[in-house]
Design an enzyme around this catalytic site. Structure first.
Site, PDB file in Angstrom:
ATOM      1  N   THR A   1       0.843  -1.178   0.000  1.00  0.00           N
ATOM      2  CA  THR A   1       0.000   0.000   0.000  1.00  0.00           C
ATOM      3  C   THR A   1       0.885   1.236   0.000  1.00  0.00           C
ATOM      4  OG1 THR A   1      -1.899   1.040   1.098  1.00  0.00           O
ATOM      5  CG2 THR A   1      -0.254  -0.019   2.520  1.00  0.00           C
TER       6      THR A   1
ATOM      7  N   GLY B   1     -10.678  12.056  -8.380  1.00  0.00           N
ATOM      8  CA  GLY B   1      -9.322  11.953  -7.881  1.00  0.00           C
ATOM      9  C   GLY B   1      -8.330  11.785  -9.020  1.00  0.00           C
TER      10      GLY B   1
ATOM     11  N   LYS C   1       3.584   2.032  -3.847  1.00  0.00           N
ATOM     12  CA  LYS C   1       3.028   1.535  -5.108  1.00  0.00           C
ATOM     13  C   LYS C   1       3.836   1.949  -6.337  1.00  0.00           C
ATOM     14  CE  LYS C   1      -1.729   0.849  -3.604  1.00  0.00           C
ATOM     15  NZ  LYS C   1      -3.166   1.068  -3.902  1.00  0.00           N
TER      16      LYS C   1
ATOM     17  N   ASN D   1       0.605  -3.006  -6.523  1.00  0.00           N
ATOM     18  CA  ASN D   1       0.196  -3.263  -5.134  1.00  0.00           C
ATOM     19  C   ASN D   1       0.478  -4.696  -4.704  1.00  0.00           C
ATOM     20  OD1 ASN D   1      -1.840  -4.572  -6.654  1.00  0.00           O
ATOM     21  ND2 ASN D   1      -3.314  -4.308  -4.988  1.00  0.00           N
TER      22      ASN D   1
END
Length: 296
Positions: A81, A149, A85, A105
């Site tokens: 995490t 995002g 990454k 990941n």
């Protein structure tokens, strides 16, 4: 840094490692909140993999190569995490999905080589495949979607949408330049999205929110009014304001736990070669979150 060194192991599920035991773990910083040990342990129990164990380790930016290099032959793989990454791409061979998104990941020890993967993509499409009860990601009946995002998770969400055949995609981000830098990904997928401001939320069938905690709260009412399905990648705390308002409006809502379970299924397959049912991991995840005083 040595795996198993005091002060580094933050969770030991079955005591000290046994001889010949197959080992996996989740790496990142901070890492205490991760539900991955719960999900993978549930998978091992269901599959009867008594010689497998899964831990969590605090590994910060710049420490991944040293950590991986210190691992012995009984290590099988890692979930990774933030903030690892992007750093993971320099550790070994890179899968097509990881190279496409610029984020990995999952790290797998494959004989004498290391391969890094991106299973976050599957984390987004697997719950939708199950919801619509279709055979594959390409059969999911979604024609329009919004990604909220512009970070690594947003890139995985975008590729998941293209995997589902969605061509009408809008990416709403605070920093337009971050999304414009996805050019190679647009070329590879054959899909160029509209790029808008973070708060410029168009109507669509599906919203995937990848923003940090609280960032999408201001859009909750608008999202509930303009989206048929809301998928918020956050799972702790839950419900988020976005998830709560969307559910109260009668929308179909997915949480970050749905994504976490979807990507964990793929990780278990890569690490063990075995397949696990989603409901096994979902039940374990919900129980763990309930024990924290939250609800999903």
């Amino acid at each position: 840094m040595v795996p198993g060194q005091p002060g580094q192991v933050l969770s030991q599920l079955v005591g000290p490692p046994g001889p010949g035991q197959n080992r996996c773990a989740v790496l990142g910083f901070p890492i205490q909140h991760s539900l991955s040990p719960v999900l993978h342990a549930a998978a091992y129990a269901e599959l009867g993999l008594t010689d497998w164990r899964y831990d969590r380790f605090a590994v910060d930016r710049g420490e991944l190569a040293e950590f991986v290099g210190s691992c012995g032959p009984n290590w099988r793989g890692f979930s990774m995490t933030m903030p690892l990454k992007d750093e993971a791409l320099d550790i070994g061979a890179v899968s097509t999905a990881a190279r496409l998104t610029g984020a990995a990941n999952t790290l797998i020890f494959d004989g004498d080589r290391i391969v890094v993967h991106n299973t976050d993509i599957e984390g987004f499409w697997r719950p939708l495949v199950a919801h619509f009860d279709v055979a594959s990601a390409a059969d999911v009946p979604i024609e329009s979607a919004v990604v909220l995002g512009g970070g690594a998770t947003a890139r995985s969400a975008f590729v998941a949408l293209t995997t589902m055949g969605v061509a009408d995609i809008t990416v709403c981000a605070r920093t337009r330049a971050k999304v414009e830098a996805w050019g190679p990904m647009f070329e590879a997928t054959g899909v160029t999205p509209r790029i808008t401001d973070f708060t410029d939320l168009p109507e669509s069938q599906l919203l995937i929110a990848t923003a940090t905690k609280g960032a999408a709260d201001q859009l909750a009412e608008r999202a509930a009014a303009s989206q048929q399905i809301v998928f918020d990648a956050i799972y702790d705390p839950w419900p988020t304001e976005l998830g709560r308002v969307a559910a109260e409006a009668g929308r179909v809502v997915f949480s970050g736990l749905d994504m976490l379970v979807g990507q964990a299924i793929a990780q278990v397959e890569l690490m063990t070669g075995r397949t696990i049912a989603a409901d096994v991991l979902m039940t374990a995840g919900r129980a763990a979150i309930a024990a924290r005083g939250e609800s999903v």
